[in-house]
Design a protein around this motif. Structure first.
Motif, PDB file in Angstrom:
ATOM      1  N   PRO A 158       0.830  -1.209   0.000  1.00 29.81           N
ATOM      2  CA  PRO A 158       0.000   0.000   0.000  1.00 29.81           C
ATOM      3  C   PRO A 158       0.863   1.258   0.000  1.00 29.81           C
ATOM      4  O   PRO A 158       2.003   1.258   0.472  1.00 29.81           O
ATOM      5  N   VAL A 159       0.322   2.325  -0.555  1.00 27.30           N
ATOM      6  CA  VAL A 159       0.966   3.634  -0.455  1.00 27.30           C
ATOM      7  C   VAL A 159       0.720   4.165   0.948  1.00 27.30           C
ATOM      8  O   VAL A 159      -0.424   4.274   1.391  1.00 27.30           O
ATOM      9  N   ASP A 160       1.814   4.447   1.654  1.00 26.39           N
ATOM     10  CA  ASP A 160       1.731   4.834   3.067  1.00 26.39           C
ATOM     11  C   ASP A 160       1.414   6.321   3.189  1.00 26.39           C
ATOM     12  O   ASP A 160       2.292   7.169   3.085  1.00 26.39           O
ATOM     13  N   ARG A 161       0.157   6.644   3.398  1.00 31.60           N
ATOM     14  CA  ARG A 161      -0.275   8.033   3.561  1.00 31.60           C
ATOM     15  C   ARG A 161      -0.735   8.209   5.013  1.00 31.60           C
ATOM     16  O   ARG A 161      -1.758   7.641   5.421  1.00 31.60           O
ATOM     17  N   PRO A 162       0.000   8.946   5.851  1.00 30.82           N
ATOM     18  CA  PRO A 162      -0.335   9.059   7.268  1.00 30.82           C
ATOM     19  C   PRO A 162      -1.739   9.609   7.498  1.00 30.82           C
ATOM     20  O   PRO A 162      -2.252  10.406   6.710  1.00 30.82           O
ATOM     21  N   ALA A 163      -2.343   9.165   8.585  1.00 33.30           N
ATOM     22  CA  ALA A 163      -3.667   9.660   8.962  1.00 33.30           C
ATOM     23  C   ALA A 163      -3.606  11.171   9.152  1.00 33.30           C
ATOM     24  O   ALA A 163      -2.661  11.706   9.736  1.00 33.30           O
ATOM     25  N   GLY A 164      -4.623  11.831   8.641  1.00 40.80           N
ATOM     26  CA  GLY A 164      -4.692  13.279   8.766  1.00 40.80           C
ATOM     27  C   GLY A 164      -4.135  14.039   7.589  1.00 40.80           C
ATOM     28  O   GLY A 164      -4.385  15.243   7.458  1.00 40.80           O
ATOM     29  N   ASP A 165      -3.363  13.354   6.721  1.00 41.84           N
ATOM     30  CA  ASP A 165      -2.861  14.027   5.522  1.00 41.84           C
ATOM     31  C   ASP A 165      -3.992  14.184   4.509  1.00 41.84           C
ATOM     32  O   ASP A 165      -4.935  13.387   4.483  1.00 41.84           O
ATOM     33  N   PRO A 166      -3.904  15.171   3.649  1.00 43.96           N
ATOM     34  CA  PRO A 166      -4.994  15.383   2.690  1.00 43.96           C
ATOM     35  C   PRO A 166      -5.127  14.211   1.717  1.00 43.96           C
ATOM     36  O   PRO A 166      -4.135  13.611   1.306  1.00 43.96           O
ATOM     37  N   THR A 167      -6.366  13.903   1.370  1.00 49.00           N
ATOM     38  CA  THR A 167      -6.617  12.903   0.334  1.00 49.00           C
ATOM     39  C   THR A 167      -6.198  13.478  -1.008  1.00 49.00           C
ATOM     40  O   THR A 167      -6.541  14.614  -1.333  1.00 49.00           O
ATOM     41  N   PRO A 168      -5.440  12.726  -1.823  1.00 43.87           N
ATOM     42  CA  PRO A 168      -5.027  13.258  -3.124  1.00 43.87           C
ATOM     43  C   PRO A 168      -6.233  13.655  -3.968  1.00 43.87           C
ATOM     44  O   PRO A 168      -7.333  13.103  -3.817  1.00 43.87           O
ATOM     45  N   LEU A 169      -6.043  14.601  -4.854  1.00 41.44           N
ATOM     46  CA  LEU A 169      -7.100  14.956  -5.792  1.00 41.44           C
ATOM     47  C   LEU A 169      -7.521  13.719  -6.583  1.00 41.44           C
ATOM     48  O   LEU A 169      -6.732  12.787  -6.755  1.00 41.44           O
ATOM     49  N   PRO A 170      -8.751  13.679  -7.078  1.00 42.99           N
ATOM     50  CA  PRO A 170      -9.272  12.441  -7.692  1.00 42.99           C
ATOM     51  C   PRO A 170      -8.392  11.852  -8.784  1.00 42.99           C
ATOM     52  O   PRO A 170      -8.298  10.629  -8.900  1.00 42.99           O
ATOM     53  N   TYR A 171      -7.719  12.665  -9.584  1.00 45.11           N
ATOM     54  CA  TYR A 171      -6.909  12.106 -10.665  1.00 45.11           C
ATOM     55  C   TYR A 171      -5.666  11.383 -10.139  1.00 45.11           C
ATOM     56  O   TYR A 171      -5.028  10.616 -10.861  1.00 45.11           O
ATOM     57  N   LEU A 172      -5.321  11.609  -8.855  1.00 45.10           N
ATOM     58  CA  LEU A 172      -4.166  10.968  -8.233  1.00 45.10           C
ATOM     59  C   LEU A 172      -4.569   9.930  -7.193  1.00 45.10           C
ATOM     60  O   LEU A 172      -3.759   9.529  -6.356  1.00 45.10           O
ATOM     61  N   ASP A 173      -5.812   9.460  -7.258  1.00 41.53           N
ATOM     62  CA  ASP A 173      -6.297   8.540  -6.234  1.00 41.53           C
ATOM     63  C   ASP A 173      -7.107   7.434  -6.881  1.00 41.53           C
ATOM     64  O   ASP A 173      -7.880   7.667  -7.812  1.00 41.53           O
ATOM     65  N   SER A 174      -6.904   6.199  -6.399  1.00 41.47           N
ATOM     66  CA  SER A 174      -7.721   5.065  -6.831  1.00 41.47           C
ATOM     67  C   SER A 174      -7.567   3.954  -5.801  1.00 41.47           C
ATOM     68  O   SER A 174      -6.558   3.896  -5.079  1.00 41.47           O
TER      69      SER A 174
END
Length: 441
Positions: A287-303
């Motif tokens: 998984p891509v490690d994105r810490p809790a509380g960090d912003p969710t990437p914009l839709p084109y950078l998220d799946s």
């Protein structure tokens, strides 16, 4: 290849062994790896090979042998040239077919062993070349711990700039100065300005640094004006390598505002010669490690796929030998150990963002991840971080100290992917020696 990434198949079976004796469990290049490269020294012009243990398999000879069919044959023919650009352009399907065929030819008990053996040459008998003709090179900045460490040297209270967690930062580098491992790097000149000096001077850099990175080779390109979607991005990746984007920190400090890196980076980039395919790295997706509380990437950078499997689990090391160490026969000393786990943005996100404005990528283009430092002491991926901006020299086992690189220093990057239930594979070495600055005769 699944909709978003490479799939596991019989070529990943961890118990499978090759009849090539040097391709054992301790090799970086066992049967489960099978990376591509380009060599000279086999009869004729330089052409593509596959690394297996300490041997290289001639793909041109194999393509002419009648041992391959259909897509695997097409892939071998594409790799039979002096660069791998044509192979990269074919995309995943033919590459996967060739990987499967190679596995069947090289596995223990293969019926065609005697015929295939005629296409093997010891690595020591060939010259290893740059694997592709690089049209463009882009270096990213996706190692968040590196960004934070360097930022803290200048902005202790707020080391990360506001855009970092929203956009994959990158800059366009210089493709002409990318060289294959083993090519020396010459200390560059640049404008240097000390804080109290009235004017800069042109002089050799006093703060030459290495950067511990992964490189990404681009496969099929995209049409100008047509962005690549996140879940399609992996199909545009041809493979991976190690990458050292050498940096002149004092030149960079004076020149980078307001447009960013220029001569402080363009004098040299070193890459390892073996193209580790996405298929070989399929068991090491995380998984891509994105810490809790960090912003969710914009839709084109998220799946969903990117969140669950967009990351890579690869151990990285940087080692140094000084000229004195080599004279004494001392082994290389590890000065940094990190991991690709620390990429804040995934390779797919890098590629998708790169094309989001319609920029077209082409087969053989090269991306760098940026320095992949870790969060702990000893995991910093550059001397700038290890020496805290040059204020705290590091001491080597023979008593020598370094804040930045000196002439005669040799930097070696290595990488291995190792997980339970999978064979361990490696990248080989990315190495270069620092040569003195050029002087007119």
């Amino acid at each position: 290849m699944t909709e978003a990434g490479p799939a596991l198949d019989f070529t990943h079976e961890p118990g499978a062994r090759s009849w090539v004796a040097s391709a054992g469990a301790n090799s970086d290049f066992p049967l489960q790896n099978l990376p591509f490269g380009v060599v000279a020294g086999i009869a004729g012009e330089p052409h593509g090979v596959v690394r297996i243990g300490d041997e290289v398999l001639d793909l041109r000879g194999l393509a002419e042998s009648g041992l391959l069919t259909d897509a695997a044959q097409a892939a071998a023919e594409a790799a039979a040239h002096g660069t791998l650009n044509a192979l990269f352009a074919l995309g995943a399907g033919p590459r996967v077919a060739l990987r499967g065929a190679l596995h069947s030819l090289l596995v223990e008990g293969a019926e065609s062993r005697r015929s295939v053996a005629t296409f093997l040459t010891p690595l020591s008998d060939v010259d290893v070349l740059l694997p592709a003709r690089i049209g463009d090179y882009t270096d990213f900045y996706v190692g968040i711990h590196h960004a934070r460490n360097v930022g803290a040297l200048f902005r202790p209270q707020d080391p990360l700039l506001p855009n970092y967690k929203w956009v994959p930062i990158g800059y366009h580098g210089r493709a002409s100065s990318v060289r294959v491992s083993g090519t020396p790097v010459t200390r560059p000149h640049g404008q240097l300005k000390s804080g109290d000096a009235p004017a800069p001077v042109l002089a050799p850099t006093r703060r030459l640094d290495f950067e511990l990175e992964l490189g990404v080779w681009i496969g099929p390109g995209n049409r100008l004006g047509a962005p690549v979607t996140l879940d399609d991005a992996e199909s545009h990746v041809a493979g991976y390598c190690l990458l050292n984007d050498w940096s002149a920190r004092d030149v960079q400090a004076w020149e980078y505002q307001p447009l960013g890196p220029f001569l402080a980076k363009s004098f040299g980039t070193t890459v390892s010669p073996w193209v580790i395919t996405p298929e070989a790295l399929a068991p090491y997706r995380i998984p891509v490690d994105r810490p809790a509380g960090d912003p969710t990437p914009l839709p084109y950078l998220d799946s969903p796929w990117n969140r669950s499997s967009g990351g890579l689990d690869i151990d990285l090391q940087a080692l140094i030998t000084t000229a004195q160490m080599r004279r004494n026969g001392d082994p290389p000393h590890m000065i940094s150990r990190s991991s690709s786990r620390h990429m804040y943005w995934s390779v797919a996100q890098m590629l998708t963002h790169h094309t989001s404005n319609g920029c077209d990528l082409q087969p053989g283009d090269l991306l760098g991840t940026g320095t992949l430092s870790g969060p702990d002491a000893g995991s910093e991926g550059s001397l700038m971080e290890l020496s805290h901006g040059g204020d705290e020299p590091i001491t080597l086992p023979n008593g020598e100290t370094r804040t930045f690189l000196e002439d005669g220093d040799e930097v070696m990057l290595t990488a291995r992917a190792c997980r339970g239930g999978a064979a361990t594979i490696g990248f080989g070495e990315c190495v270069a020696v620092v040569q003195p600055a050029f002087t007119d005769p």
